[in-house]
Motif scaffolding. Structure first.
Motif, PDB file in Angstrom:
ATOM      1  N   ASP A  20       0.855  -1.179   0.000  1.00  0.00           N
ATOM      2  CA  ASP A  20       0.000   0.000   0.000  1.00  0.00           C
ATOM      3  C   ASP A  20       0.895   1.233   0.000  1.00  0.00           C
ATOM      4  N   ILE A  21       0.360   2.367   0.355  1.00  0.00           N
ATOM      5  CA  ILE A  21       1.126   3.609   0.277  1.00  0.00           C
ATOM      6  C   ILE A  21       2.351   3.598   1.186  1.00  0.00           C
ATOM      7  N   ASP A  22       2.319   2.766   2.220  1.00  0.00           N
ATOM      8  CA  ASP A  22       3.439   2.703   3.160  1.00  0.00           C
ATOM      9  C   ASP A  22       4.509   1.699   2.751  1.00  0.00           C
ATOM     10  N   GLY A  23       4.261   0.933   1.710  1.00  0.00           N
ATOM     11  CA  GLY A  23       5.251  -0.037   1.262  1.00  0.00           C
ATOM     12  C   GLY A  23       4.676  -1.436   1.127  1.00  0.00           C
ATOM     13  N   SER A  24       5.558  -2.406   0.944  1.00  0.00           N
ATOM     14  CA  SER A  24       5.121  -3.786   0.741  1.00  0.00           C
ATOM     15  C   SER A  24       5.248  -4.576   2.037  1.00  0.00           C
ATOM     16  N   TYR A  25       4.620  -5.750   2.038  1.00  0.00           N
ATOM     17  CA  TYR A  25       4.589  -6.587   3.228  1.00  0.00           C
ATOM     18  C   TYR A  25       5.187  -7.952   2.921  1.00  0.00           C
ATOM     19  N   GLY A  26       6.121  -8.373   3.757  1.00  0.00           N
ATOM     20  CA  GLY A  26       6.663  -9.716   3.631  1.00  0.00           C
ATOM     21  C   GLY A  26       7.453  -9.925   2.351  1.00  0.00           C
ATOM     22  N   ASN A  27       7.679 -11.185   2.024  1.00  0.00           N
ATOM     23  CA  ASN A  27       8.409 -11.576   0.826  1.00  0.00           C
ATOM     24  C   ASN A  27       7.577 -12.535  -0.011  1.00  0.00           C
ATOM     25  N   ARG A  28       7.718 -12.420  -1.327  1.00  0.00           N
ATOM     26  CA  ARG A  28       7.099 -13.422  -2.195  1.00  0.00           C
ATOM     27  C   ARG A  28       7.833 -14.747  -1.988  1.00  0.00           C
ATOM     28  N   LEU A  29       7.091 -15.820  -1.846  1.00  0.00           N
ATOM     29  CA  LEU A  29       7.680 -17.117  -1.583  1.00  0.00           C
ATOM     30  C   LEU A  29       7.197 -18.158  -2.574  1.00  0.00           C
ATOM     31  N   TRP A  30       8.016 -19.178  -2.783  1.00  0.00           N
ATOM     32  CA  TRP A  30       7.553 -20.436  -3.349  1.00  0.00           C
ATOM     33  C   TRP A  30       7.862 -21.502  -2.310  1.00  0.00           C
ATOM     34  N   GLY A  31       7.098 -22.582  -2.337  1.00  0.00           N
ATOM     35  CA  GLY A  31       7.358 -23.578  -1.315  1.00  0.00           C
ATOM     36  C   GLY A  31       6.664 -24.899  -1.553  1.00  0.00           C
ATOM     37  N   ILE A  32       6.992 -25.834  -0.670  1.00  0.00           N
ATOM     38  CA  ILE A  32       6.440 -27.192  -0.695  1.00  0.00           C
ATOM     39  C   ILE A  32       5.881 -27.504   0.690  1.00  0.00           C
ATOM     40  N   GLU A  33       4.716 -28.085   0.701  1.00  0.00           N
ATOM     41  CA  GLU A  33       4.058 -28.485   1.940  1.00  0.00           C
ATOM     42  C   GLU A  33       3.704 -29.969   1.837  1.00  0.00           C
ATOM     43  N   VAL A  34       4.137 -30.756   2.802  1.00  0.00           N
ATOM     44  CA  VAL A  34       3.805 -32.177   2.840  1.00  0.00           C
ATOM     45  C   VAL A  34       2.854 -32.415   3.998  1.00  0.00           C
ATOM     46  N   LEU A  35       1.697 -32.965   3.683  1.00  0.00           N
ATOM     47  CA  LEU A  35       0.675 -33.251   4.684  1.00  0.00           C
ATOM     48  C   LEU A  35       0.554 -34.761   4.865  1.00  0.00           C
ATOM     49  N   THR A  36       0.372 -35.195   6.102  1.00  0.00           N
ATOM     50  CA  THR A  36       0.110 -36.609   6.374  1.00  0.00           C
ATOM     51  C   THR A  36      -1.133 -36.724   7.233  1.00  0.00           C
ATOM     52  N   LEU A  37      -1.805 -37.861   7.079  1.00  0.00           N
ATOM     53  CA  LEU A  37      -3.070 -38.111   7.762  1.00  0.00           C
ATOM     54  C   LEU A  37      -2.825 -38.922   9.028  1.00  0.00           C
ATOM     55  N   ASP A  38      -3.176 -38.353  10.172  1.00  0.00           N
ATOM     56  CA  ASP A  38      -3.008 -39.044  11.447  1.00  0.00           C
ATOM     57  C   ASP A  38      -4.051 -40.143  11.618  1.00  0.00           C
ATOM     58  N   ASP A  39      -3.824 -40.980  12.633  1.00  0.00           N
ATOM     59  CA  ASP A  39      -4.767 -42.058  12.931  1.00  0.00           C
ATOM     60  C   ASP A  39      -6.138 -41.521  13.316  1.00  0.00           C
ATOM     61  N   ASP A  40      -6.168 -40.287  13.836  1.00  0.00           N
ATOM     62  CA  ASP A  40      -7.454 -39.699  14.222  1.00  0.00           C
ATOM     63  C   ASP A  40      -8.153 -38.992  13.067  1.00  0.00           C
ATOM     64  N   GLY A  41      -7.570 -39.102  11.863  1.00  0.00           N
ATOM     65  CA  GLY A  41      -8.199 -38.530  10.678  1.00  0.00           C
ATOM     66  C   GLY A  41      -7.890 -37.069  10.441  1.00  0.00           C
ATOM     67  N   THR A  42      -6.848 -36.555  11.097  1.00  0.00           N
ATOM     68  CA  THR A  42      -6.472 -35.149  10.944  1.00  0.00           C
ATOM     69  C   THR A  42      -5.265 -35.020  10.020  1.00  0.00           C
ATOM     70  N   TRP A  43      -5.373 -34.114   9.033  1.00  0.00           N
ATOM     71  CA  TRP A  43      -4.244 -33.825   8.157  1.00  0.00           C
ATOM     72  C   TRP A  43      -3.330 -32.812   8.836  1.00  0.00           C
TER      73      TRP A  43
END
Length: 215
Positions: free
Chosen positions: A63-86
């Motif tokens: 915005d008028i005050d500048g930019s926020y954070g950094n542009r990123l690329w990335g990888i996320e690996v999700l696994t499913l627990d025994d209780d059914g939660t990713w």
């Protein structure tokens, strides 16, 4: 940007499907973790009935005050627990240029600490000495930006005409497939073979091993 409608995947057992940025089953729909200023998912592939690899990009609002954070690329690996939660089990990211896209052709992962991906004709691979400890689910961190950096055995990036990757169940052998055949990469001894018989060390300029000064 919005997610590419082709960024979809279905688990081998048919119980889960990733589409429109969410995981769907017959009984529930859940959204994966997204980094601040998340932009889009660029890759999705189930690595088994209970493991999902995702590629993503984030933006950099301003915005008028500048930019926020950094542009990123990335990888996320999700696994499913025994209780059914990713849950986020592994995570990597790096800064990207404003016009840079992260469109991996293949991502493979092993819970022992191996993560590899193909992108723009480059194979990049991170090998850990032990599996990563449980990640903070509110703010997961990439290895190089966390205490887990001490677990890095080696990291390499090598160019090649490959189109897909497979990883042995024990995470010790990486296969890079392409029109000219399959390259074998020994992730124990950091060496490469065009046929699985004749081996040579990975190029020194492409191989990084952390030193005591890096910790």
């Amino acid at each position: 940007m919005t997610d590419d409608p082709t960024t979809t995947a279905e688990s081998p057992d048919g119980r889960w499907r990733f589409a429109a940025g969410r995981l769907h089953s017959a009984t529930t729909t859940v959204g994966p973790y997204t980094v601040d200023f998340f932009d889009r998912w660029t890759y999705a592939r189930f690595l088994g009935p209970d493991t999902l690899a995702l590629g993503f990009e984030s933006g950099q609002p301003w915005d008028i005050d500048g930019s926020y954070g950094n542009r990123l690329w990335g990888i996320e690996v999700l696994t499913l627990d025994d209780d059914g939660t990713w849950k986020v089990t592994d995570y990597e990211h790096e800064q990207r240029q404003h016009d840079e896209e992260f469109l991996p052709r293949s991502i493979v992962w092993n819970p022992q600490g191996t993560l590899a991906w193909l992108r723009d004709g480059i194979l990049e691979c991170r090998v850990l000495t032990t599996p990563r400890p449980a990640l903070d689910q509110i703010w997961p961190q990439a290895v190089q930006y966390s205490d887990d950096f001490r677990l890095v055995d080696f990291w390499f990036d090598i160019p090649g005409p490959w189109t897909d990757l497979t990883l042995a169940d024990d995470g010790r052998l990486l296969l890079a497939h392409g029109p000219d055949g399959t390259d074998h990469i020994d992730l124990v001894h950091a060496r490469q073979s065009p046929d699985g018989h004749t081996w040579h060390e990975l190029p020194p300029h492409s191989l990084y091993r952390p030193s005591a000064d890096d910790s």
